[in-house]
Design an enzyme around this catalytic site. Sequence first.
Site, PDB file in Angstrom:
ATOM      1  N   SER A  55       0.802  -1.225   0.000  1.00  0.00           N
ATOM      2  CA  SER A  55       0.000   0.000   0.000  1.00  0.00           C
ATOM      3  C   SER A  55       0.835   1.275   0.000  1.00  0.00           C
ATOM      4  CB  SER A  55      -0.952   0.013   1.197  1.00  0.00           C
ATOM      5  OG  SER A  55      -0.219   0.098   2.402  1.00  0.00           O
ATOM      6  N   HIS A  95       1.229   4.250   6.741  1.00  0.00           N
ATOM      7  CA  HIS A  95       0.628   5.133   5.739  1.00  0.00           C
ATOM      8  C   HIS A  95       1.049   6.573   5.954  1.00  0.00           C
ATOM      9  CE1 HIS A  95      -2.905   2.328   4.416  1.00  0.00           C
ATOM     10  NE2 HIS A  95      -1.734   1.954   3.935  1.00  0.00           N
ATOM     11  N   ASP A 133      -7.953   6.303   4.679  1.00  0.00           N
ATOM     12  CA  ASP A 133      -8.013   5.135   5.563  1.00  0.00           C
ATOM     13  C   ASP A 133      -9.201   5.097   6.512  1.00  0.00           C
ATOM     14  OD1 ASP A 133      -5.647   4.325   4.448  1.00  0.00           O
ATOM     15  OD2 ASP A 133      -4.400   4.949   6.132  1.00  0.00           O
TER      16      ASP A 133
END
Length: 189
Positions: A55, A95, A133
């Site tokens: 990701s 992230h 997210d």
Amino acid sequence: MFADELKALRRLGFRHVLLQILNFASVLASGLMIWKGLGLITNTESPIVVVLSGSMEPAFYRGDLLFLTNPPNQRYEIGDITVYKVPGADIPIVHRVLETRDLVSNNKGMVAASPLAQEQLLLTKGDNNHIDDIELYQGLEWLERRHIIGKVRGFLPYVGYVTIAMNDFPQFKYALLGGLGLLALIQRE
């Protein structure tokens, strides 16, 4: 298969085997102390993590080893790469910060405030993902500082594949640990 090793253990005697077991326990305890010491220095529960998914490509690839810090007096900025863990999820997520909000508490709840406010909320997104997210937050609208494990400060590419292999193939993990334990027992130094 292990007949020679068992004979070697019998020849060494009980005291020598006990000494080897204590040496092995000492090595394990030293590793744990180093891990906890790094956690104290970096102010994070996990100073090193492995990227488990794609990701964050092209910034980080699966198997990259990340080094984290979590300075308590430093704010997270848009673009910082964070590692967070939401309640109920076992695996930390790596992230990038997409948006931040500053809040202060008053008696009735939370209100928007200046950038000097102590409380900070974060919204994150993987570089290789199309949406933010919020779905990963499990009912939360924003991440709070308590969900953040740390900010990425450095990385080693592909070094974490050993960890991924041990998680994906538990037999490999047990064989490796068993082999190391056996080596520790029969080594004569």
